[in-house]
Design a protein around this motif. Structure first.
Motif, short mmCIF file in Angstrom:
data_model
loop_
_atom_site.label_atom_id
_atom_site.label_comp_id
_atom_site.label_asym_id
_atom_site.label_seq_id
_atom_site.Cartn_x
_atom_site.Cartn_y
_atom_site.Cartn_z
N GLU A 16 -7.47 10.41 -0.74
CA GLU A 16 -6.35 10.09 0.15
C GLU A 16 -6.35 8.63 0.57
N ILE A 17 -7.47 7.96 0.42
CA ILE A 17 -7.57 6.53 0.70
C ILE A 17 -7.78 5.74 -0.59
N VAL A 18 -8.63 6.26 -1.46
CA VAL A 18 -9.10 5.50 -2.61
C VAL A 18 -8.10 5.46 -3.76
N SER A 19 -7.40 6.57 -4.02
CA SER A 19 -6.58 6.59 -5.24
C SER A 19 -5.14 7.07 -5.08
N ARG A 20 -4.81 7.88 -4.09
CA ARG A 20 -3.48 8.49 -4.06
C ARG A 20 -2.38 7.61 -3.46
N PRO A 21 -2.63 6.82 -2.40
CA PRO A 21 -1.53 6.03 -1.82
C PRO A 21 -0.93 5.05 -2.82
N GLY A 22 0.29 4.62 -2.54
CA GLY A 22 0.96 3.69 -3.43
C GLY A 22 0.23 2.37 -3.58
N HIS A 23 -0.44 1.91 -2.52
CA HIS A 23 -1.23 0.68 -2.58
C HIS A 23 -2.68 1.04 -2.24
N SER A 24 -3.18 2.05 -2.94
CA SER A 24 -4.54 2.55 -2.71
C SER A 24 -5.57 1.47 -3.03
N LEU A 25 -6.82 1.78 -2.73
CA LEU A 25 -7.88 0.82 -3.04
C LEU A 25 -7.97 0.58 -4.54
N ILE A 26 -7.79 1.64 -5.35
CA ILE A 26 -7.80 1.43 -6.80
C ILE A 26 -6.63 0.54 -7.23
N HIS A 27 -5.45 0.73 -6.62
CA HIS A 27 -4.33 -0.15 -6.94
C HIS A 27 -4.64 -1.59 -6.55
N GLN A 28 -5.29 -1.77 -5.40
CA GLN A 28 -5.66 -3.11 -4.96
C GLN A 28 -6.68 -3.76 -5.90
N SER A 29 -7.45 -2.96 -6.62
CA SER A 29 -8.45 -3.53 -7.52
C SER A 29 -7.80 -4.31 -8.67
N HIS A 30 -6.52 -4.01 -8.97
CA HIS A 30 -5.84 -4.80 -10.00
C HIS A 30 -4.50 -5.35 -9.51
N GLY A 31 -4.21 -5.18 -8.22
CA GLY A 31 -2.94 -5.69 -7.71
C GLY A 31 -2.98 -6.01 -6.24
N ALA A 32 -4.05 -6.68 -5.78
CA ALA A 32 -4.14 -7.07 -4.37
C ALA A 32 -3.04 -8.08 -4.03
N THR A 33 -2.51 -7.99 -2.82
CA THR A 33 -1.41 -8.88 -2.43
C THR A 33 -1.79 -9.85 -1.33
#
Length: 274
Positions: A16-33
């Protein structure tokens, strides 16, 4: 700069924090803003608390988005308190021992940022780690050194004061032998009961830090970047020390007293085993 996320509250699946949100931590690993680099691919890690006092720990050197074991673990593990991190190295090697979070006993710790010019005073920093804690020095990062120095300064009895003293000691070394920016950091750490977080820098570019309480989940997320657009996230001000305990959130000034800045004296102390 790395990205991280932490949670405290009613037990929650890690996904619920690491992978599912639209800007999850995994998303931030290749798309931090909100980081200097959008890519954080030098390893990842999770520390989570469950039935035992010491947290579970999973770390690897792969990019977070490419490890199926990470997605499987986060889909199955539910925890009331966890710390998760994706790493962008500031110079040290990509290895499991250099991946966050770091764990000693019941304590877990993760860091985003840098101690300026660390390689030029690394030996001096190592000397600040007490003898009884030095066996826990597994990697080569400034982050792990900061954690161990803070433990030696009394993190268990005085979390805010211990981290202030540890930060002041490393900032003093950076000012004497390193380079600017001397300190930029956000930190999250826990003893399995409370979650602590810090935002601090010696210039005006402290890394971003947010938190948000969810009535639906009965918990609070503390993150480098908001996990979903449109949600109401509270930005942590620079030079702040946060204590999260259930629904309670306390934000206090974080003010390391560094030698060589305004005449204040550093207060780092060496502790040895009894």
């Amino acid at each position: 700069m790395c990205r991280w996320a932490a949670y405290i509250g009613e037990p929650l699946f890690l996904e619920e924090i690491v992978s599912r949100p639209g800007h999850s931590l995994i998303h931030q690993s290749h798309g931090a803003t909100e980081a200097k680099s959008a890519i954080n691919a030098d390893g990842f890690g999770i520390a989570w608390y469950g039935e035992r006092a010491e947290p579970g720990l999973f770390r690897d050197i792969l990019p977070a988005w490419s490890d199926p074991n990470l997605r499987s673990l986060t889909a199955q593990v539910r925890s009331p308190l966890f710390l998760a991190h994706v790493r962008a190295s500031t110079g040290t090697a990509t290895s499991r021992n250099n991946c966050h979070p770091f764990v000693v006993g019941a304590w877990s710790f993760m860091h985003n940022g840098q101690i300026g010019g660390y390689e030029s005073f690394r030996r001096d920093a190592e000397m600040l780690i007490p003898d009884h804690l030095y066996p826990h020095r597994r990697g080569a990062t400034d982050s792990e050194a900061l954690f161990l120095v803070a433990l030696g300064e009394g993190l268990a009895e005085d979390p805010k004061g211990a981290l202030e003293r540890a930060t002041a000691a490393l900032e003093t070394l950076s000012r004497a032998k390193g380079a600017a920016p001397h300190v930029r950091m956000t930190v999250a750490f826990s003893d399995g009961r409370r979650l602590y977080a810090v935002r601090y820098a010696t210039d005006d570019a402290a890394p971003s830090l947010y938190h948000r309480w969810s009535d639906t989940r009965g918990g609070r997320a503390v993150v480098s970047e908001p996990l979903e657009a449109g949600e109401c996230w509270e930005r942590v001000p620079p030079a702040s020390f946060c204590t999260f305990d259930g629904a309670d959130a306390r934000v206090e000034p974080f003010a390391p007293r560094c030698r060589g800045r305004g005449g204040a004296r550093g207060t780092a102390r060496r502790r040895t085993a009894a």
